[in-house]
Design a protein around this motif. Sequence first.
Motif, PDB file in Angstrom:
ATOM      1  N   LYS A 147      -2.518 -62.517 -39.003  1.00 23.27           N
ATOM      2  CA  LYS A 147      -1.011 -63.025 -39.243  1.00 23.27           C
ATOM      3  C   LYS A 147      -0.753 -63.401 -40.177  1.00 23.27           C
ATOM      4  O   LYS A 147      -1.502 -62.892 -41.004  1.00 23.27           O
ATOM      5  N   TYR A 148       0.197 -64.056 -40.700  1.00 25.10           N
ATOM      6  CA  TYR A 148       0.987 -64.315 -41.709  1.00 25.10           C
ATOM      7  C   TYR A 148       0.606 -65.693 -42.268  1.00 25.10           C
ATOM      8  O   TYR A 148       0.983 -66.018 -40.800  1.00 25.10           O
ATOM      9  N   GLN A 149      -0.301 -66.610 -43.077  1.00 29.31           N
ATOM     10  CA  GLN A 149       0.310 -68.393 -43.203  1.00 29.31           C
ATOM     11  C   GLN A 149       1.729 -68.465 -43.759  1.00 29.31           C
ATOM     12  O   GLN A 149       1.553 -67.694 -45.083  1.00 29.31           O
ATOM     13  N   CYS A 150       1.987 -69.807 -43.240  1.00 30.93           N
ATOM     14  CA  CYS A 150       2.797 -69.929 -44.268  1.00 30.93           C
ATOM     15  C   CYS A 150       2.780 -70.051 -45.698  1.00 30.93           C
ATOM     16  O   CYS A 150       1.508 -71.382 -45.424  1.00 30.93           O
ATOM     17  N   PRO A 151       2.423 -70.265 -46.760  1.00 34.26           N
ATOM     18  CA  PRO A 151       2.777 -70.775 -48.088  1.00 34.26           C
ATOM     19  C   PRO A 151       2.760 -72.010 -48.164  1.00 34.26           C
ATOM     20  O   PRO A 151       1.864 -72.598 -48.833  1.00 34.26           O
ATOM     21  N   HIS A 152       3.481 -72.883 -47.473  1.00 31.62           N
ATOM     22  CA  HIS A 152       4.298 -73.544 -47.540  1.00 31.62           C
ATOM     23  C   HIS A 152       4.014 -74.894 -46.673  1.00 31.62           C
ATOM     24  O   HIS A 152       3.811 -76.114 -46.487  1.00 31.62           O
ATOM     25  N   CYS A 153       3.411 -74.502 -45.390  1.00 30.47           N
ATOM     26  CA  CYS A 153       3.006 -75.111 -44.645  1.00 30.47           C
ATOM     27  C   CYS A 153       1.828 -74.884 -43.419  1.00 30.47           C
ATOM     28  O   CYS A 153       1.950 -73.530 -44.077  1.00 30.47           O
ATOM     29  N   ALA A 154       1.274 -75.329 -42.303  1.00 29.50           N
ATOM     30  CA  ALA A 154       0.201 -74.603 -42.145  1.00 29.50           C
ATOM     31  C   ALA A 154       0.956 -73.574 -40.616  1.00 29.50           C
ATOM     32  O   ALA A 154       0.119 -72.982 -40.200  1.00 29.50           O
ATOM     33  N   THR A 155       1.753 -73.191 -40.597  1.00 28.80           N
ATOM     34  CA  THR A 155       2.506 -72.759 -39.319  1.00 28.80           C
ATOM     35  C   THR A 155       1.960 -70.529 -39.798  1.00 28.80           C
ATOM     36  O   THR A 155       1.837 -70.944 -40.761  1.00 28.80           O
TER      37      THR A 155
END
Length: 639
Positions: free
Chosen positions: A418-426
């Motif tokens: 999965k792809y982790q958002c670099p700015h939040c925990a999403t």
Amino acid sequence: MAGTEISVPPEQFTKIKEGVLITEKALEEGEDGVCRVREHPSSEELEAESTHGALQAKIPGGKLELVLAIPEEGEKHILTLQTAHLTSEDAELQDLAPQHQGEVPVVVQQAGSGVQSLVRLGEGSQQSLHQCVTISIQEEMYPLQEVEVMQFHVLEENVTGASEDSKCAVSLAESSGSIKEEEQLLVEGGFSEETEGQFFLVEARPGDEIVLTISTLNTEKPALGQAHVEKANATKSRKKTKEVKRTFHCDICMFTSSRISSLTRHMKTHTNEKPHMCHLCLKAFRTVTLLRNHINTHTGTRPYKCGDCDMAFVTSGELARHRRYKHTHEKPFKCSMCKYASVEASKLKRHIRSHTGERPFQCCLCSYAGKDPYKLKRHMRTHSGERPYECHICRVRFTQRGTMKIHILQKHTENVPKYQCPHCATVIARKSDLRVHLRNLHTYRAAEMKCHYCPAVFHVRHALLQHHKTHKNEKRFKCEHCSYACKQERHMTVHIRTHTGEKPFACPSCDRCFRQQQLLNVHFKKYHDTTFVPTVYKCPRCGKGFSRLNNMQRHLKTCGSGQEKPTTSEKGRRTKKRKPTIPKETAKEAEAAAEEASLVSGEQYPGGLVPIDFGEATAGGEDLDEDMTCEMILAMMEK
DNA sequence: AGTGTTCACGCCCTCTGCTGGCATGTA
DNA sequence: ATACATGCCAGCAGAGGGCGTGAACACT
């Protein structure tokens, strides 16, 4: 070429002026259902209004071929010009040497190079221009520095008939516009006997693109005929020019050859004669070479093996191409507009369409047009509903294999990255959706986004949402008339009515009014709905009925022990536990408690309880408790 | 004329990215 | 109950890679 109408497969050429060729194009539907450009009206740039012409160009191996279809009175004529690159040395020689008839050499100066531009179209020509066709060559596509010297050969001589004293003017200007349009180089020009009187105006206009305007005079219909032989326009004292030789023309297509044997062989392509038959599948071929290659597909014979991998091929050409793709990475076909390079010329041609926007493959059912046949074919599935790809697990079908692969990955595969958002925990399953997430939540916006609850402003939506959380669980709505505060604005709206006395919900069957819709609903059911059956909680010991569960439970404590059960009329009823009644000291606090339960009473009852009077309707004959909670009311309404 | 090479076309593939409907959580 | 926000998902198209094949070309 022996016809007055030539069908030029558009994929063989590169569109060079969209404004002229495409916007006013007329489409012709081909055998394959693909609409193709055949001709177009003249543009305003054309010096002769009567001239029309489909004009296309191709760049095969460093040459630029311009094909002009010049319809006149309903007829079309084809003039094929071919350019040849020359060196600067050639150009110098060319400048002084008299041109052979039939040649249209063009020397183009690179912008800012200081070298004088020259275009020579022949001798004895004048500026007498009756018809012209505009050719636009985008500089990026065919840079001037790469066409320092160009030579136009007349390859097809279907345009004839200008007067001898006609001349051709050529003007050149730098693409940057620094050269004045008045700086024209008048160059005389002429052609061979067959093409005497055929002249061209080649002119470069300033601007973002180089515009070559080629004008012709008095085109005539070419003679119809069978496969015919004519003398080609010979050129002399030139490199890359063809010698004087006989040209053999196919009367069916545009094929020409200098050898009769080639024409003879070519003519077999127009027949169905296939004397060489495969003994394994009975498929027939025109040549024994084709048959041999075909048989190799049966036998698996692939004599040309790659030395760097396990691949093997039927022909040496396939092997060479494979090696370029996989091992040497040699890409000789380079795009002049970007860094793209390809192994095959066809790939470069396809790539150039992404620059020109050319879409030769028109859908006949909608406005879509594809840049290559496969895209049109794939698009047609949207009309046919065809879904060739099926998930082997859940049998869901898809129009594209890639879509199915993603489906299987996301639905039927474990440990999918999965792809982790670099700015939040999403964490998002797809990269494309992460991109949407970043765009929506983490992109700076010039317009300020204001907090609903305080003066803070933000330019990134995620920061605003984070800030909103700081207001969570805070009773940010405060009554300006009393100390009441609540979390939700709608609750405050209801509360304000306790100060204004407003009761906007009127009973349609009597004159009573209520501050809340829920209260009206309960009232209406009790007094005006004959089908309404109130819930009755019976004491399992004495059978006494209660309208509310907590009352019955309180009764049980004195009547005995044991669990009560609702009557059958209560079946399916929501059995939410009642919130514990919290004694409140003031009516305001009671309202706040009721607000917590998403119901604010207009009456001032302590404990946040709503008085409901069921009167004599209760089975047990007991009046309903006045301290009924909102959950109970909701449960009743639900019932 | 035979044969190998080159060229062009076409097919199918993968990867990528955008779009919009839908489901779900939250206020 | 409702509106809204947002991730999930399928649909669809753009771009390019790789290869099969036939025709034309070039050489002998």
